[in-house]
Design a protein around this motif. Structure first.
Motif, PDB file in Angstrom:
ATOM      1  N   VAL A 102       0.852  -1.202   0.000  1.00 20.72           N
ATOM      2  CA  VAL A 102       0.000   0.000   0.000  1.00 20.72           C
ATOM      3  C   VAL A 102       0.882   1.243   0.000  1.00 20.72           C
ATOM      4  CG1 VAL A 102      -1.882   1.210   1.171  1.00 20.72           C
ATOM      5  CG2 VAL A 102      -1.745  -1.312   1.287  1.00 20.72           C
ATOM      6  N   ARG A 103       0.825   1.962  -1.106  1.00 21.47           N
ATOM      7  CA  ARG A 103       1.631   3.178  -1.246  1.00 21.47           C
ATOM      8  C   ARG A 103       1.053   4.312  -0.410  1.00 21.47           C
ATOM      9  NH1 ARG A 103       4.869   3.098  -5.787  1.00 21.47           N
ATOM     10  NH2 ARG A 103       4.445   1.421  -7.273  1.00 21.47           N
ATOM     11  N   LYS A 104       1.900   5.300  -0.121  1.00 25.73           N
ATOM     12  CA  LYS A 104       1.415   6.518   0.550  1.00 25.73           C
ATOM     13  C   LYS A 104       0.563   7.344  -0.410  1.00 25.73           C
ATOM     14  CE  LYS A 104       5.213   6.680   3.731  1.00 25.73           C
ATOM     15  NZ  LYS A 104       6.607   6.845   3.923  1.00 25.73           N
ATOM     16  N   LYS A 105       0.908   7.237  -1.668  1.00 22.01           N
ATOM     17  CA  LYS A 105       0.239   8.022  -2.705  1.00 22.01           C
ATOM     18  C   LYS A 105       0.165   7.148  -3.947  1.00 22.01           C
ATOM     19  CE  LYS A 105       1.162  12.609  -4.660  1.00 22.01           C
ATOM     20  NZ  LYS A 105       1.810  12.357  -5.940  1.00 22.01           N
ATOM     21  N   ALA A 106      -0.966   7.197  -4.625  1.00 25.85           N
ATOM     22  CA  ALA A 106      -1.094   6.348  -5.822  1.00 25.85           C
ATOM     23  C   ALA A 106      -0.017   6.707  -6.839  1.00 25.85           C
ATOM     24  CB  ALA A 106      -2.478   6.525  -6.432  1.00 25.85           C
ATOM     25  N   LYS A 107       0.451   5.693  -7.506  1.00 23.34           N
ATOM     26  CA  LYS A 107       1.433   5.891  -8.567  1.00 23.34           C
ATOM     27  C   LYS A 107       0.798   6.765  -9.655  1.00 23.34           C
ATOM     28  CE  LYS A 107       4.361   2.739 -11.176  1.00 23.34           C
ATOM     29  NZ  LYS A 107       4.970   1.412 -11.137  1.00 23.34           N
ATOM     30  N   LYS A 113      -2.031   2.710  -9.290  1.00 27.55           N
ATOM     31  CA  LYS A 113      -2.626   2.111  -8.091  1.00 27.55           C
ATOM     32  C   LYS A 113      -2.031   2.669  -6.795  1.00 27.55           C
ATOM     33  CE  LYS A 113      -4.034  -2.577  -9.021  1.00 27.55           C
ATOM     34  NZ  LYS A 113      -3.599  -3.979  -8.906  1.00 27.55           N
ATOM     35  N   LEU A 114      -2.862   2.717  -5.772  1.00 21.84           N
ATOM     36  CA  LEU A 114      -2.382   2.995  -4.409  1.00 21.84           C
ATOM     37  C   LEU A 114      -1.974   1.675  -3.762  1.00 21.84           C
ATOM     38  CD1 LEU A 114      -2.477   5.327  -2.004  1.00 21.84           C
ATOM     39  CD2 LEU A 114      -4.251   3.782  -1.188  1.00 21.84           C
ATOM     40  N   ALA A 141      -4.322   5.341   5.126  1.00 19.50           N
ATOM     41  CA  ALA A 141      -4.464   4.125   4.308  1.00 19.50           C
ATOM     42  C   ALA A 141      -5.862   3.529   4.442  1.00 19.50           C
ATOM     43  CB  ALA A 141      -3.409   3.102   4.726  1.00 19.50           C
ATOM     44  N   GLU A 144      -8.386   5.469   2.392  1.00 16.87           N
ATOM     45  CA  GLU A 144      -8.246   5.220   0.942  1.00 16.87           C
ATOM     46  C   GLU A 144      -8.776   3.826   0.580  1.00 16.87           C
ATOM     47  OE1 GLU A 144      -7.133   7.136  -1.452  1.00 16.87           O
ATOM     48  OE2 GLU A 144      -5.786   8.641  -0.600  1.00 16.87           O
TER      49      GLU A 144
END
Ligand SMILES: O=P(O)(O)OC[C@H]1O[C@H](OP(=O)(O)OP(=O)(O)O)[C@H](O)[C@@H]1O
Ligand SMILES: O=C(O)c1cc(=O)[nH]c(=O)[nH]1
Length: 193
Positions: A102-107, A113-114, A141, A144
């Motif tokens: 799970v990214r901090k911010k979506a690519k 994707k987040l 997170a 989101e």
């Protein structure tokens, strides 16, 4: 050996407790100094999770203790960028749940994707975090993932250093299941000195 005669430890999936884990984690990753935390708070102590995550034996011991904390009904683990990802991966190797990263911010290109990995809509996700202080990173997170249709009710963390006796994520109805609390680390440190 029949089930009736098998020692209890061999019949349970959960590994037995690790009585020296708190002391070993504390010795490995508690730093003193002046540290600005993610929340903006300034602290004279910092748990550098990468110091235990980069040690395969310690990472394995943390993941072993997490196995019993994974709730029934979990469909996916969700490791939070960055420090939660290696822990979630190690845990997933034990429980065989698929893992999200799970990214901090979506690519901002490619899949955009987040949460990298399987689709999250309608899936029950248990989050995996390294350290919780205010719960801010986990809260972001959760919001989101829920907005994307996931069911998120529990976060498992290696170290919970939030104020004792309070759930920092009660406002988003998330249960926190720590392997170690700050109080346990303090106790281990006091015993070692
Ligand atoms: O509970 P909080 O007040 O949000 O603080 C804890 C968060 O702060 C750190 O994140 P950081 O962005 O430094 O993490 P990383 O090194 O894992 O990217 C830590 O890994 C937690 O995610
Ligand atoms: O709150 C934080 O940012 C934080 C505290 C801590 O002890 N360790 C860490 O990696 N982050």
């Amino acid at each position: 050996m029949s089930d009736a005669t098998r020692p209890v430890d061999e019949t349970t999936a959960a590994p037995s407790a690790d009585p020296t884990l708190a002391a070993d984690i504390d010795a490995c990753c508690r730093l003193s100094g002046e540290f600005t935390l993610r929340s903006g708070q300034v602290s004279h102590e910092y748990f550098d999770k990468y110091l235990f995550e980069s040690d395969p034996a310690l990472l394995a011991r943390v993941a072993d203790q997490m196995v019993a904390l994974v709730p029934e009904g979990t469909e996916l683990l969700g490791g939070l960028e960055l420090g939660g990802v290696p822990i979630a991966t190690a845990l997933s190797a034990r429980t065989l749940h698929p893992t999200l990263f799970v990214r901090k911010k979506a690519k901002e290109y490619g899949t955009c994707k987040l949460a990298e990995g399987p689709d999250v809509a309608g899936r029950r996700i248990t989050l995996v975090e390294d350290v919780i202080t205010t719960g801010g990173a986990v809260r972001d997170a959760v919001r989101e993932l829920r907005a994307a249709g996931a069911v998120v009710e529990v976060v498992i963390c290696a170290i919970d250093r939030s104020p004792e006796g309070e759930n920092p994520l009660a406002d988003v109805e998330l249960e926190v299941r720590p392997v170690l609390t700050k109080a346990q680390l303090d106790e281990a440190r006091a015993a070692a000195s």
